[in-house]
Design a protein around this motif. Structure first.
Motif, mmCIF file in Angstrom:
data_model
loop_
_atom_site.group_PDB
_atom_site.id
_atom_site.type_symbol
_atom_site.label_atom_id
_atom_site.label_comp_id
_atom_site.label_asym_id
_atom_site.label_seq_id
_atom_site.Cartn_x
_atom_site.Cartn_y
_atom_site.Cartn_z
ATOM 1 N N GLN D 75 -5.627 1.099 56.699
ATOM 2 C CA GLN D 75 -5.851 1.097 55.260
ATOM 3 C C GLN D 75 -7.312 0.733 54.910
ATOM 4 O O GLN D 75 -7.900 1.339 54.027
ATOM 5 N N GLY D 76 -7.878 -0.238 55.622
ATOM 6 C CA GLY D 76 -9.255 -0.625 55.340
ATOM 7 C C GLY D 76 -10.218 0.515 55.608
ATOM 8 O O GLY D 76 -11.165 0.747 54.846
ATOM 9 N N GLN D 77 -9.983 1.220 56.696
ATOM 10 C CA GLN D 77 -10.854 2.344 57.025
ATOM 11 C C GLN D 77 -10.618 3.529 56.072
ATOM 12 O O GLN D 77 -11.527 4.300 55.797
ATOM 13 N N LEU D 78 -9.406 3.644 55.573
ATOM 14 C CA LEU D 78 -9.140 4.670 54.563
ATOM 15 C C LEU D 78 -9.956 4.376 53.296
ATOM 16 O O LEU D 78 -10.545 5.284 52.700
ATOM 17 N N GLU D 79 -9.996 3.105 52.908
ATOM 18 C CA GLU D 79 -10.803 2.737 51.726
ATOM 19 C C GLU D 79 -12.284 3.061 51.951
ATOM 20 O O GLU D 79 -12.956 3.589 51.068
ATOM 21 N N PHE D 80 -12.781 2.727 53.141
ATOM 22 C CA PHE D 80 -14.174 3.041 53.456
ATOM 23 C C PHE D 80 -14.431 4.543 53.327
ATOM 24 O O PHE D 80 -15.422 4.972 52.719
ATOM 25 N N HIS D 81 -13.543 5.357 53.908
ATOM 26 C CA HIS D 81 -13.783 6.808 53.893
ATOM 27 C C HIS D 81 -13.522 7.426 52.521
ATOM 28 O O HIS D 81 -14.033 8.515 52.232
ATOM 29 N N MET D 82 -12.730 6.774 51.676
ATOM 30 C CA MET D 82 -12.625 7.232 50.290
ATOM 31 C C MET D 82 -14.005 7.103 49.610
ATOM 32 O O MET D 82 -14.468 8.026 48.939
ATOM 33 N N ARG D 83 -14.639 5.949 49.814
ATOM 34 C CA ARG D 83 -15.986 5.771 49.256
ATOM 35 C C ARG D 83 -16.969 6.741 49.908
ATOM 36 O O ARG D 83 -17.800 7.363 49.231
ATOM 37 N N ALA D 84 -16.888 6.859 51.232
ATOM 38 C CA ALA D 84 -17.797 7.746 51.966
ATOM 39 C C ALA D 84 -17.633 9.188 51.510
ATOM 40 O O ALA D 84 -18.616 9.929 51.368
ATOM 41 N N MET D 86 -16.779 10.246 48.583
ATOM 42 C CA MET D 86 -17.466 10.400 47.300
ATOM 43 C C MET D 86 -18.986 10.439 47.501
ATOM 44 O O MET D 86 -19.698 11.164 46.802
ATOM 45 N N ASN D 87 -19.469 9.680 48.465
ATOM 46 C CA ASN D 87 -20.912 9.680 48.748
ATOM 47 C C ASN D 87 -21.392 10.993 49.374
ATOM 48 O O ASN D 87 -22.588 11.284 49.357
ATOM 49 N N THR D 88 -20.491 11.750 49.943
ATOM 50 C CA THR D 88 -20.894 13.038 50.526
ATOM 51 C C THR D 88 -20.543 14.203 49.601
ATOM 52 O O THR D 88 -20.609 15.360 50.018
ATOM 53 N N GLY D 89 -20.137 13.884 48.374
ATOM 54 C CA GLY D 89 -19.952 14.949 47.397
ATOM 55 C C GLY D 89 -18.520 15.314 47.063
ATOM 56 O O GLY D 89 -18.288 16.250 46.286
ATOM 57 N N VAL D 90 -17.549 14.601 47.628
ATOM 58 C CA VAL D 90 -16.154 14.859 47.264
ATOM 59 C C VAL D 90 -15.919 14.292 45.864
ATOM 60 O O VAL D 90 -16.243 13.139 45.587
ATOM 61 N N SER D 91 -15.364 15.117 44.978
ATOM 62 C CA SER D 91 -15.141 14.669 43.594
ATOM 63 C C SER D 91 -13.830 13.891 43.484
ATOM 64 O O SER D 91 -12.970 13.960 44.364
ATOM 65 N N ARG D 92 -13.705 13.164 42.364
ATOM 66 C CA ARG D 92 -12.442 12.459 42.132
ATOM 67 C C ARG D 92 -11.284 13.441 42.073
ATOM 68 O O ARG D 92 -10.193 13.152 42.570
#
Lengths: 128, 128, 128, 128, 128, 128
Positions: D75-84, D86-92
């Motif tokens: 779960q922690g790594q999922l949260e990190f990659h959710m942010r990541a 968005m930082n690489t251009g994935v929209s909400r």
């Protein structure tokens, strides 16, 4: 409470060698759930299976760490067995190797979770 | 095909100690998928990680069997590593103990699948 | 059999774009189990969710392949979606990259199973 | 500490594009475990695999989110990659679609856990 | 916000029978993610599937607990369904039996996590 | 071979009520692996746990099917328990409902694998 069975006594004795003091804490936890649980679950795990001959307890703990880390569904129990592994003679270097091997068979996220657990165990051992 | 890197050479050498003849078969399989795969995947698994010091190959195979059986998602690879474990010195008695320990941490169905894999490995070893 | 609902019609249409001819085969399989299944399961999967705007079908198939390979519990469906991915425009090179990425997040055995599925899809595409 | 290898430098550079500032934090965490870990694990994940051509980083992050959510063990790594992501251009909107797609392939509980992670990432992005 | 569909209304009604007050809390949580989520996910789970005839809600909750405990990837949702099970008539004795049965099919760590969830549910029921 | 323990006798009796004739086949399979296995594994599963009071065998089989289908790692054992469920009074309609419920908690691929297993069990029952 009646006297523990011979099977439960053997299970608790093995648990005590994994972490001194654990038997009382674990049994209290299980008794508060249902009085049959300790006999059934600890009896099976520690008396029937892990207490068998054929593989020494240190190697068994190495495999337990590897399995729990690979499955990734019991982080608290992984932390317990990281400490237990060290109590049965697994070195920090060996734990490092196990954790890296987990990355091969279960992937990097499982490895990262195992690193978190291992660091807690190393810290606990440093304080002891 | 260019000459294999030193890293891949070391990986294939370790793989050969797991099962004589496996390197050619595995590399052909991976090359037919994509020519980078052997270097990347075998290089990581066998040269970078499993070839490290700190834990002997026999104990590493014991942990690999335990992990694959507990995860339950790679029966073919579990069969391979059952044979590989025996090739690195794991005894039948030790495989029995590993398989029973799997039942504690991953349940009886995982244990039953591991029994199926172990019996195939025992039979293959009997023929060898 | 009554006329399919609009929802099921849309689901089957999307399924046909994944693999021409699949709708009849899949619906027959589900109808033989229970007549509500196609509407419920395909309706949810393909009409309600995968047919939504926001991500194109090609990218959705890339994610489906990644998930199925990482979970490791549906090899037959992984093979289907490998073919479906190619039918929606995913290239062989992209499938190779997905499969290698699986090794990072789910480990080498999951990657190896995905290689097996991909090779079957490549072969099927070669025959088509 | 010796100079990082070219491979580790490339890995940390990719990690920095996932989340500015992450490389130092992640490397410190890994170095505190064992000095070889960053080179081995980050080198494999980010330099050897994710840094490859063939699929752009944004699409790779979409697949990483899908896999981690489907596996449900990090779960922690999922949260990190959710942010990541968005930082690489994935929209909400795209994250919403990924999370809904997870419900099809891994079930509603996995989807609900992914919603929790996504909401944290949305909140963090709102503060940035 | 438009009026909820009949499907969502039925889903929320079933959810209310699992835990009075849950519908508002769950819908608020899902609406804050994306306004389609409640209709899609709760509609599928509770109106389309769990609201079907053929198996009573109490038995369905027993199976839900067993599945979530065996999968081991949604501890929070396991706690919710432990309480929901009791609200649909599952007795403490029956929860004990389910949790012990989990140890057979998914192993002792899954059983231990389920014990933790059950004890929280028992405590919450004691306060109610 | 010595006489089976009372515990094993009770385990085999329960197994016979799941599928007439299964005890001999299963015990032969386990004895060929190691003579302790039947006592340990069947004794734990069927005498210690599943033979307990508190939940009837029919409901236990419903939960077993749900768990095995959700975990997705023991297709052969899922097929066995589909047949066993029917032998303990689970109707085809109930199996349909269980399988659909699996789609909610473990996703559509797990549901599809369970449909495959259920159809085999239905066919076997039709021939009996």
């Amino acid at each position: 409470m009646s006297a523990p069975s011979d099977r439960l006594t053997r299970a608790l004795s093995l648990l005590d060698s994994l972490e001194p003091g654990a038997p009382e804490r674990v049994q209290d936890n299980l008794d508060a759930f249902h009085p049959d649980t300790a006999e059934l679950v600890l009896g099976y795990a520690f008396a029937d299976v892990l207490g068998r001959d054929g593989i020494d307890l240190k190697t068994r703990e190495m495999m337990t760490i590897a399995m729990l880390a690979a499955m990734g569904t019991a982080q608290g129990q992984l932390e317990f067995h990281m400490r237990a592994a060290m109590n049965t003679g697994v070195s920090r270097e060996e734990i490092v190797e196990i954790v890296l091997q987990v990355s091969v068979y279960a992937g990097v996220p499982a490895c990262m979770n195992a690193i978190t657990a291992a660091k807690k165990a190393f810290e606990a051992a440093g304080k002891a």
